[in-house]
Design an enzyme around this catalytic site. Structure first.
Site, PDB file in Angstrom:
ATOM      1  N   ASP A 107    -100.302  48.644 -22.562  1.00  0.00           N
ATOM      2  CA  ASP A 107    -100.696  50.051 -22.603  1.00  0.00           C
ATOM      3  C   ASP A 107    -102.090  50.242 -23.180  1.00  0.00           C
ATOM      4  O   ASP A 107    -102.914  50.972 -22.617  1.00  0.00           O
ATOM      5  CB  ASP A 107     -99.679  50.871 -23.408  1.00  0.00           C
ATOM      6  CG  ASP A 107     -98.375  51.076 -22.653  1.00  0.00           C
ATOM      7  OD1 ASP A 107     -98.270  50.609 -21.501  1.00  0.00           O
ATOM      8  OD2 ASP A 107     -97.456  51.699 -23.210  1.00  0.00           O
ATOM      9  N   ARG A 116     -99.244  54.929 -40.099  1.00  0.00           N
ATOM     10  CA  ARG A 116    -100.280  55.580 -39.299  1.00  0.00           C
ATOM     11  C   ARG A 116    -101.519  55.983 -40.093  1.00  0.00           C
ATOM     12  O   ARG A 116    -102.647  55.813 -39.610  1.00  0.00           O
ATOM     13  CB  ARG A 116     -99.696  56.795 -38.564  1.00  0.00           C
ATOM     14  CG  ARG A 116     -98.588  56.479 -37.557  1.00  0.00           C
ATOM     15  CD  ARG A 116     -98.844  55.202 -36.820  1.00  0.00           C
ATOM     16  NE  ARG A 116     -97.909  54.973 -35.724  1.00  0.00           N
ATOM     17  CZ  ARG A 116     -97.607  53.779 -35.253  1.00  0.00           C
ATOM     18  NH1 ARG A 116     -98.135  52.695 -35.814  1.00  0.00           N
ATOM     19  NH2 ARG A 116     -96.777  53.628 -34.252  1.00  0.00           N
ATOM     20  N   ASP A 145     -96.455  60.523 -33.588  1.00  0.00           N
ATOM     21  CA  ASP A 145     -97.591  59.684 -33.960  1.00  0.00           C
ATOM     22  C   ASP A 145     -98.928  60.321 -33.630  1.00  0.00           C
ATOM     23  O   ASP A 145     -99.910  60.145 -34.366  1.00  0.00           O
ATOM     24  CB  ASP A 145     -97.484  58.308 -33.302  1.00  0.00           C
ATOM     25  CG  ASP A 145     -96.552  57.376 -34.055  1.00  0.00           C
ATOM     26  OD1 ASP A 145     -96.264  57.660 -35.233  1.00  0.00           O
ATOM     27  OD2 ASP A 145     -96.125  56.367 -33.484  1.00  0.00           O
ATOM     28  N   SER A 167     -88.517  51.306 -26.266  1.00  0.00           N
ATOM     29  CA  SER A 167     -89.822  51.004 -26.852  1.00  0.00           C
ATOM     30  C   SER A 167     -89.645  50.613 -28.310  1.00  0.00           C
ATOM     31  O   SER A 167     -88.704  51.060 -28.974  1.00  0.00           O
ATOM     32  CB  SER A 167     -90.755  52.207 -26.739  1.00  0.00           C
ATOM     33  OG  SER A 167     -90.265  53.292 -27.499  1.00  0.00           O
TER      34      SER A 167
END
Length: 410
Positions: free
Chosen positions: A20, A102, A131, A185
């Site tokens: 990705d 993050r 996110d 995922s």
């Protein structure tokens, strides 16, 4: 090319080296015609990090524009441990493993952007998840004028087939297992792994065994318990079975212990910040052990008022981390209060790890507030006069008695 695209000269991409983000890298070059700088963070997610460098080079990135950093110690020391001082749980269950990673990635992207003169940053988060919010709130808090590119909110790809076709057209390698729709995922770091999507979308269906990345099942765990001792100083774990360890090393060893004893699995339906509910499977083996141990040492060393206030504030703190407000003044204010509370939180906690359970079997501290003299029924020193309790109870009952008399018409 849009006017906004023309104004971007250099962009720092959060780059994993996977399919990705490799597609995003090439899409940035094609759509924005900009110089791309890649940043790959080693947060203990497992697997090789160096292949990300090789793939970036293959995709035309200059060697000086490829940044790879080992952030494991910084991640645990400056993000995980401060959060665990708060005993933070989102919605009473989730230990915030993705959420807390993050802001560190975003911080490093901004630092690289400043060092290289980049005017934009880019992340690979989708437009439906949390996110994107966490990354972008962090970007703006650290660099208010930064430009942000969020490909999943911009590009025209409608399906996995579109992404694969783009990759093949630009000679981006596509592994055989990436050609179909992934069954779920995964996001992982040293604190946890999270799995969501596809086979997990029906919350009524038990997760298949192959979903679990970090733990064996409790049923497969050993029949004999594992006993460990964790030492704390000022609220942070510093030793395991008497041996001093660095933050990342200690958490990694707790992860191994948790994995082998089937500890840390959570199947959760949570409320995302963007407004929808989602189902996720989280594995936080070492973090689960650490959470129980920290609560145990606090039970000895924190005054009742301090402990209860912390418990009242914890959901607010957890919510701020989950929503992406790590760099907000309110999170920092709460952190200062929490850190103050941790000054006396020293001691050792003994735990029994057994088939998915973390059982506290002992705790001791040089700063303990526990007094056997006060607790025992065999009080021969007069430390506590039981007759004093009568007045204490009557004073606390005064408002209740007054209400009762009023309601009965007296």
């Amino acid at each position: 090319m849009t006017e906004a695209a023309q104004s971007i000269n250099k962009v720092v991409l959060a780059y994993s080296g996977g399919l990705d983000t490799s597609i995003i890298l090439k899409w940035l070059q094609e759509t924005y015609g900009t110089e791309v700088i890649t940043f790959t963070a080693d947060l203990g997610q497992g697997g090789e990090i160096e292949p990300a460098r090789e793939k970036a080079l293959m995709l035309g990135i200059k060697p000086e524009n490829i940044y790879i950093e080992d952030l494991r110690e910084e991640f645990v020391r400056d993000y995980v441990f401060p959060m665990f001082r708060a005993n933070a749980l989102y919605e009473g269950v989730y230990l915030l493993g993705t959420s807390v990673a993050r802001p560190l990635i975003a911080k490093k992207q901004i630092e690289i952007a400043r060092a290289t003169g980049a005017d934009a940053v880019c992340h690979g988060a989708t437009g439906k998840g949390n996110d994107q919010v966490r990354f972008e709130l962090s970007y703006y808090a650290l660099e208010p004028g930064i430009k942000i590119i969020a490909p999943w909110r911009e590009w025209q790809f409608k399906s996995r087939e579109d992404l694969i076709e783009f990759a093949e057209r630009h000679q981006i390698p596509v592994a055989k297992d990436k050609r179909g729709e992934a069954p779920f995922s995964v996001d992982a770091n040293l604190l946890h792994s999270s799995s969501e999507g596809k086979v997990l979308e029906d919350p009524a269906v038990e997760p298949p065994d192959y979903v679990y990345q970090r733990t064996i099942s409790p049923e497969q765990a050993p029949d004999a318990a594992t006993i460990v001792t964790i030492g704390f100083e000022k609220g942070d774990p510093v030793s395991l079975d008497g041996k001093k360890l660095s933050p990342a090393t200690l958490l990694a060893k707790l992860n191994d212990l948790g994995r082998d004893n089937g500890i840390g699995r959570v199947d959760l339906v949570e409320n995302r910040f963007v407004g929808m509910k989602s189902r996720g499977v989280y594995e936080t083996p070492g973090g689960t052990i650490l959470w129980h141990a920290h609560r145990a040492v606090e039970s000895l060393t924190l005054d009742r008022g301090a402990m209860h206030l912390k418990d009242e504030l914890m959901p607010r703190y957890a919510e701020l981390v989950y929503y992406g407000f790590w760099f907000s003044p309110e999170r920092e204010m709460l952190q200062a209060l929490i850190d103050k509370s941790q000054e006396p939180v020293d001691g050792d906690v003994r735990l029994k790890l057994y088939k998915g359970n973390v059982i506290v079997i002992g705790r001791e501290s040089p700063k303990s507030l526990y007094s056997s003299t006060l607790v025992t029924f065999e009080d021969d020193r007069g430390a506590y006069d039981q007759k004093d309790a009568e007045g204490f109870i009557k004073l606390n009952a005064l408002r209740l008695r007054t209400l009762a008399m009023r309601d009965r018409g007296r």
